[in-house]
Design a protein around this motif. Structure first.
Motif, PDB file in Angstrom:
ATOM      1  N   PHE A  40       5.639  -1.346  -1.755  1.00 32.93           N
ATOM      2  CA  PHE A  40       5.317  -1.410  -0.334  1.00 32.93           C
ATOM      3  C   PHE A  40       3.871  -1.014  -0.086  1.00 32.93           C
ATOM      4  CE2 PHE A  40       6.200  -1.582   4.057  1.00 32.93           C
ATOM      5  CZ  PHE A  40       5.548  -0.521   4.649  1.00 32.93           C
ATOM      6  N   SER A  41       3.446   0.066  -0.780  1.00 35.56           N
ATOM      7  CA  SER A  41       2.069   0.529  -0.621  1.00 35.56           C
ATOM      8  C   SER A  41       1.083  -0.544  -1.063  1.00 35.56           C
ATOM      9  CB  SER A  41       1.862   1.813  -1.437  1.00 35.56           C
ATOM     10  OG  SER A  41       0.528   2.249  -1.347  1.00 35.56           O
ATOM     11  N   ASP A  42       1.388  -1.190  -2.209  1.00 37.25           N
ATOM     12  CA  ASP A  42       0.501  -2.246  -2.705  1.00 37.25           C
ATOM     13  C   ASP A  42       0.433  -3.421  -1.743  1.00 37.25           C
ATOM     14  OD1 ASP A  42       1.417  -1.813  -6.220  1.00 37.25           O
ATOM     15  OD2 ASP A  42      -0.033  -0.770  -4.952  1.00 37.25           O
ATOM     16  N   LYS A  43       1.583  -3.776  -1.149  1.00 42.69           N
ATOM     17  CA  LYS A  43       1.600  -4.890  -0.194  1.00 42.69           C
ATOM     18  C   LYS A  43       0.798  -4.556   1.058  1.00 42.69           C
ATOM     19  CE  LYS A  43       5.841  -7.281  -1.509  1.00 42.69           C
ATOM     20  NZ  LYS A  43       7.159  -7.783  -1.077  1.00 42.69           N
ATOM     21  N   MET A  44       0.952  -3.307   1.502  1.00 44.72           N
ATOM     22  CA  MET A  44       0.182  -2.890   2.675  1.00 44.72           C
ATOM     23  C   MET A  44      -1.317  -2.925   2.375  1.00 44.72           C
ATOM     24  SD  MET A  44       1.965  -2.187   5.388  1.00 44.72           S
ATOM     25  CE  MET A  44       0.960  -1.041   6.335  1.00 44.72           C
ATOM     26  N   GLU A  45      -1.674  -2.432   1.181  1.00 43.92           N
ATOM     27  CA  GLU A  45      -3.085  -2.454   0.808  1.00 43.92           C
ATOM     28  C   GLU A  45      -3.573  -3.883   0.599  1.00 43.92           C
ATOM     29  OE1 GLU A  45      -3.282   1.922  -1.365  1.00 43.92           O
ATOM     30  OE2 GLU A  45      -3.706   0.121  -2.524  1.00 43.92           O
ATOM     31  N   ARG A 152     -10.935  -0.354  -3.072  1.00 44.90           N
ATOM     32  CA  ARG A 152      -9.677   0.250  -2.657  1.00 44.90           C
ATOM     33  C   ARG A 152      -9.801   1.764  -2.637  1.00 44.90           C
ATOM     34  NH1 ARG A 152      -4.143  -0.967  -6.036  1.00 44.90           N
ATOM     35  NH2 ARG A 152      -2.769   0.554  -5.028  1.00 44.90           N
ATOM     36  N   SER A 153     -10.187   2.309  -1.522  1.00 47.19           N
ATOM     37  CA  SER A 153     -10.289   3.754  -1.244  1.00 47.19           C
ATOM     38  C   SER A 153     -11.177   4.509  -2.222  1.00 47.19           C
ATOM     39  CB  SER A 153      -8.890   4.403  -1.200  1.00 47.19           C
ATOM     40  OG  SER A 153      -8.348   4.483  -2.496  1.00 47.19           O
ATOM     41  N   THR A 154     -12.118   3.779  -2.881  1.00 45.02           N
ATOM     42  CA  THR A 154     -13.033   4.446  -3.806  1.00 45.02           C
ATOM     43  C   THR A 154     -14.455   4.488  -3.274  1.00 45.02           C
ATOM     44  OG1 THR A 154     -13.407   2.350  -4.965  1.00 45.02           O
ATOM     45  CG2 THR A 154     -11.672   3.787  -5.822  1.00 45.02           C
TER      46      THR A 154
END
Length: 433
Positions: A40-45, A152-154
C-alpha cells in the motif's frame, strides 16, 4: 451456546488446539499485514510520483501557454542570470509559481543550472531558498544526463526531507540550462500513509480473518480510486477539461477523497486560467475554437441549427486615446456584460481578441439571430459608461452568418469576419448578414 469452562484450563487440549489454530493464522496475518502495508505504501508513493510528474508537466504546459516561445538566458549588469520565455523575463514573475503552489499543493522551484532563481520553498524563519544550490546528485541525474528524475524522500532542503521530481528545461538549441522542480514534504506523505494503514493494524489485532478480508477489499477500492485519479490527471494533462470526477469519489472522507476534491478544484482553476478571459469573465478564444468544433459535430449528428457572429466595438482605439486604457477596460467589461445578459440561454459569447467578440446563437434562424443581435446593439447604443465622471458611449458592428453542417470552421469565421468588415465599411453600428 455457552462453551464449557473446562476446555479453557491451563494446558488442556482445547487450549493447545486453539493455539495451533490461532498461531499460524496470527503469524500469517502479521506477514500479510506487513506485506500489504508495504504494498500500500509503495502504491501511494507510486501515485505521488505519477501525480508530481503530471503536475510538473502541467506547470511547463501552462508556462508555455502564458509565455509562448522558446527559453533564453540573459545576464543583468550585476552578472545575475535571468530566464526569458518568448522574450519575456519570467524570473520576475513570482506570482506564477505562487499560483501553481496554491492550485496544486506542491512546492515549485525554477532553476538556472543548479541554482534556485525562483522558489516557494522557505526555511524555518520563512526565508525563501533563493540563489541556493541543489545537491551534486541531482545535478548529475537531471542536468548532466538531461533526464527527469524522481527522488523518494531522500531530497533534503534545509532540515526538511522531501519527495521531489525534477524536469530539465532546454534552450532553443537543445542546451539544458536548468530545470523545474516540484516537491512535497516527506513527513506529510508518510503521515498520510500511516493514517491510511493504521485502521488495518488496529482491526487486525481484534480479528485476523476480518482484517484480511477488509484489507484486501480496502486495497482494491483504493487501487481503483487511485486508478480513477490517475486517469483523471492524464485527461487533464491532455487539456480534457470536460473530464468528470465520479461523484462518489468526491464524497469519500479520506486522503484519496481529499486528492479527488483537490484534483477537481485544480481542474476548475486551470480551466478558468486556460479558457476564461480574466478581465471580461467571458470564455476566451481557446474555448471558442474548441466549442465551435464540438457544435459542428453535434450539428452533423442532430441537425441542430446555429448562427455565428463576430462583433467589434466601433472606434475602440479612440476610447483608449481619449480616456485612457483603464477606461477602455471598463468599456470591454460593460460590453461583455451586456452581451452575456442579452444572450442568456440563446448561446454563448467569448472574447475573440482585443475588442472583438465571437457570438454563437443556437437553435435559431439567421433572422431570429439578427433580431437578438439588433437588441444588443440597441441596448449598447442607449447606454452610457461612467468612468471618472466621464460619460462614454459605444456602438458595435457585427458580421453574422448561418452555419451549415458541411461548412468548415475556418470558412465560417472568414465569412463572419468579411461581413463584419462590410458593416464597418457601411457606417458601423449595424449587422451585416
Amino acid at each position: 451456546m455457552e462453551i464449557p469452562k473446562r476446555e479453557f484450563r491451563g494446558n488442556g487440549l482445547g487450549d493447545k488446539m486453539l493455539a495451533l489454530a490461532v498461531l499460524p493464522i496470527l503469524v500469517l496475518g502479521i506477514v500479510l499485514m506487513v506485506v500489504s502495508m508495504q504494498t500500500f505504501s509503495d502504491k501511494m508513493e507510486g501515485h505521488v510520483r505519477k501525480e508530481m510528474t503530471q503536475q510538473t508537466k502541467l506547470i511547463l504546459k501552462i508556462l508555455d501557454e502564458n509565455y509562448p516561445g522558446e527559453f533564453s538566458l540573459n545576464k543583468d549588469v550585476k552578472g545575475n542570470y535571468h530566464i526569458y520565455k518568448g522574450g519575456k523575463d519570467i524570473t520576475k514573475d513570482t506570482e506564477f509559481i505562487d499560483n501553481m503552489k496554491e492550485i496544486m499543493g506542491v512546492e515549485v522551484t525554477l532553476f538556472c543550472q543548479d541554482v534556485r532563481l525562483q522558489t516557494t520553498l522557505r526555511d524555518t524563519k520563512g526565508r525563501l531558498f533563493i540563489n541556493t544550490a541543489v545537491s551534486s546528485v541531482i545535478t548529475k541525474d537531471v542536468l548532466k544526463k538531461k533526464k527527469a528524475h524522481f527522488y523518494r524522500s531522500t531530497t533534503n532542503v534545509g532540515d526538511e526531507r522531501y519527495f521531489a521530481y525534477y524536469e530539465p528545461i532546454f534552450l532553443e538549441d537543445g542546451t539544458c540550462f536548468g530545470m523545474v522542480g516540484v516537491c512535497r514534504k516527506a513527513t506529510d506523505i508518510e503521515k498520510n500513509i500511516r493514517m491510511a494503514v493504521r485502521p488495518i493494524l488496529l482491526l487486525s489485532i481484534a480479528a485476523i480473518f476480518v482484517i484480511g478480508a477488509i484489507s484486501i477489499s480496502y486495497t482494491r477500492i483504493l487501487t481503483k480510486r487511485i486508478r480513477i485519479l490517475q486517469q483523471f490527471m492524464k485527461k487533464l494533462t491532455k487539456d480534457d477539461f470536460e473530464a468528470e470526477m465520479p461523484a462518489g469519489l468526491l464524497k469519500v472522507e479520506d486522503e484519496i477523497g481529499d486528492l479527488a476534491r483537490s484534483g477537481k478544484k485544480m481542474q476548475e482553476s486551470i480551466r478558468r486560467q486556460v479558457e476564461y478571459d480574466e478581465m471580461t469573465q467571458l470564455y476566451n478564444r481557446r474555448y471558442g475554437d474548441k466549442n465551435l468544433l464540438k457544435m459542428k459535430a453535434q450539428m452533423q449528428i442532430s441537425g441542430i441549427k446555429y448562427c455565428v457572429a463576430i462583433g467589434d466595438i466601433d472606434f475602440f482605439k479612440k476610447v483608449n486615446d481619449n480616456y485612457g486604457h483603464e477606461a477602455g477596460d471598463e468599456v470591454l467589461i460593460h460590453v461583455a456584460r451586456v452581451l452575456k445578459e442579452q444572450l442568456l440561454a440563446n448561446g454563448f459569447v467569448c472574447r475573440w481578441g482585443g475588442e472583438e467578440f465571437l457570438i454563437v446563437i443556437e437553435s435559431h434562424t439567421i433572422e431570429q439571430a439578427e433580431h437578438i443581435l439588433q437588441s444588443i446593439l440597441d441596448t449598447l447604443r442607449n447606454q452610457t459608461i461612467t468612468y471618472q465622471e466621464q460619460q462614454i458611449r459605444v456602438t458595435m458592428s457585427m458580421g453574422l452568418v448561418s452555419v451549415k453542417a458541411e461548412d468548415e470552421i475556418d470558412d465560417i469565421l472568414r465569412c463572419a469576419d468579411q461581413k463584419l468588415y462590410e458593416a464597418k465599411e457601411n457606417g458601423r453600428d449595424q449587422i451585416r448578414c
